[in-house]
Scaffold this motif. Structure first.
Motif, PDB file in Angstrom:
ATOM      1  N   SER A 170      -4.266   2.756  -3.817  1.00  0.00           N
ATOM      2  CA  SER A 170      -4.266   2.128  -2.490  1.00  0.00           C
ATOM      3  C   SER A 170      -5.661   2.155  -1.871  1.00  0.00           C
ATOM      4  O   SER A 170      -6.054   1.206  -1.200  1.00  0.00           O
ATOM      5  CB  SER A 170      -3.239   2.788  -1.570  1.00  0.00           C
ATOM      6  N   ILE A 191       0.820  -1.209   0.000  1.00  0.00           N
ATOM      7  CA  ILE A 191       0.000   0.000   0.000  1.00  0.00           C
ATOM      8  C   ILE A 191       0.855   1.261   0.000  1.00  0.00           C
ATOM      9  O   ILE A 191       0.545   2.232  -0.699  1.00  0.00           O
ATOM     10  CB  ILE A 191      -0.993  -0.028   1.184  1.00  0.00           C
ATOM     11  N   SER A 235      -7.757  -1.130  -0.259  1.00  0.00           N
ATOM     12  CA  SER A 235      -7.671  -1.100   1.203  1.00  0.00           C
ATOM     13  C   SER A 235      -8.633  -2.079   1.879  1.00  0.00           C
ATOM     14  O   SER A 235      -8.423  -2.470   3.021  1.00  0.00           O
ATOM     15  CB  SER A 235      -7.906   0.317   1.721  1.00  0.00           C
TER      16      SER A 235
END
Length: 129
Positions: free
Chosen positions: A62, A54, A66
């Motif tokens: 990202s 990430i 997530s």
């Protein structure tokens, strides 16, 4: 990601291999189910790999991964996202190879540019799992 996925993934494979953590993304290091201590250690290491992945991405990318529960899930999600881009890239590269002409270029210059296109095409097929 569209423009640099191939380079990014190759760099990540190298970095993860150096750290002996590639198995967390390729699926060869599975979460233990028999011992709690081993499962906790696996979780810590998987979280570490997820953090590395990430941290190496742009915020919009990202954010889109997530929700993934493991480093392997992130890896597969990115692979899926890029597969659509790779088809378009491949189409453009194949067209560029087909249309490429020597013109007034020196043979060495022509060959170097053409080989660069071939290498770019081959890199799309050589993306690690």
């Amino acid at each position: 990601m569209e423009d640099n996925y191939t380079a990014w993934i190759q760099s990540m494979v190298i970095a993860l291999t150096i750290k002996n953590k590639k198995g967390f993304v390729d699926g060869s290091i599975k979460k233990p189910t028999s011992r709690v201590e081993e499962a906790q250690q696996w979780e810590r290491l998987d979280t570490l790999v997820k953090t590395w992945l990430i941290a190496s991405m742009l915020k919009p990318i990202s954010s889109s991964v997530s929700h993934c529960k493991s480093a392997r899930d992130i890896w597969l999600e990115l692979q899926e996202m890029s597969s659509h881009t790779n088809i378009v890239q491949l189409f453009h590269i194949e067209n560029a190879i087909h249309d490429f002409e020597q013109g007034t270029s020196l043979v060495l210059s022509f060959f170097t540019k053409l080989k660069g296109l071939w290498d770019e095409r081959d890199a799309i097929f050589d993306i690690p799992p």
